[in-house]
Design an enzyme around this catalytic site. Sequence first.
Site, short mmCIF file in Angstrom:
data_model
loop_
_atom_site.label_atom_id
_atom_site.label_comp_id
_atom_site.label_asym_id
_atom_site.label_seq_id
_atom_site.Cartn_x
_atom_site.Cartn_y
_atom_site.Cartn_z
N CYS A 164 0.84 -1.21 0.00
CA CYS A 164 0.00 0.00 0.00
C CYS A 164 0.87 1.25 0.00
O CYS A 164 0.95 1.98 0.99
CB CYS A 164 -0.94 0.00 1.19
SG CYS A 164 -2.25 1.25 1.03
N CYS A 344 -4.67 2.07 -6.14
CA CYS A 344 -4.33 2.71 -4.88
C CYS A 344 -5.44 3.69 -4.51
O CYS A 344 -5.53 4.76 -5.11
CB CYS A 344 -3.01 3.46 -4.99
SG CYS A 344 -1.58 2.41 -5.30
#
Length: 401
Positions: A164, A344
């Site tokens: 992430c 994302c």
Amino acid sequence: MSTTSNHHHVLIIGGGTAGITVAARLRRKGVSGITILDPSDTHWYQPLWTLAGGGQATVELSRRSERSVIPPGVEWIRDAATAVDPDARTITTASGTELRYEHLVLAPGLQLDWAAVPGLAESVGRDGVSSNYSPEYAPKTWDFIRNLRSGTAVFTHPAGPIKCGGAPQKIAYLAADYWRREGRLNDIRIVLALAEPTMFKVETYARELEKVAARYGIETRLQTELLSLDPERRELTLADHITGGKETISYDLLHATPPQSAPDWVKTSSLADPASPHGYVEVDRHALVHPRYPNIHALGDVANLPTSKTGAAVRKQAPVVVRNLIAGMAGHSPTGGYDGYTSCPLVTARDKMLLAEFDYDLALAPSIPFINLKKERRDMWYLKRYGLPALYWHGMLRGRA
């Protein structure tokens, strides 16, 4: 939960997002003899930890028991891998058991290297230092944010691939927006230190994030990372990789993203990619098969792929692994191909999100038609908070999405 046999048709290392998703999809294709090796009795939906650190969710919402997500018909061995011998087709576990396999799927995730930054391991979770990369510390992040009235807040992003990759920025924006709403923003200096050369690897999104940072008055330092911290003096040192210089900053709040790497047993194995200084597994970037061992597949955080390590990437990788694994069982060459898609969800405010979707070529790869995903959107925040968790628990982990 212990196995009754040491021989396994399909052995999956890791019961996280990637491992469970592959197992569920294999079962839906009628494959039997599947075993998952994982020591944890808890399964986490990690994307919620950013919102927990920002005071918009609780860590408990991200927790399920591991048993509850194991697909029916799949065996679970509650143990940890400690070594792999791909020539002998064996995995050694922490309990000393040797497991034999016909086909191996590597999905153990990565490890957080807290000790790689002097002073971080002993500081995290107290005295203003926290990290959303752990469910233990994410609630602490919110405590430190909401109790800060003035001073200096630093948010860091280390060098090297991390899971992430947008998370170090997201918490900075959530904190800044909270302080703005509370009337404290002008009293708080915010420094965002990113080891990357740009705010984001895709230019379209980088430009938007530059605007977001400017909106909050954030001091952005590119190609800069956390070198060390002195918890007693509440000082940290940043290393500027452009000039080679160092800067010491007194902090009141520090959100530190730890350096990350493949699990030690992976990085010391013959499966690690020689091109990866962090020990991630070598795989063909389209077929997700190891180049020297066609019976070994890897996906998720542990795979050395030139794309972001996200759950969205796993969602696209898992069907490819399953298709190619089944082809390999039949003696055929891989037929599936992964194009590097990843997503994302970049939370930029307490009610806005920028959904970044792209592939290996950094070309935009939007999955939602008819709306402009190049800008911050309020509806995308609701997708992040409510839609994606539902998709995860009821779609991905059941092999349906």
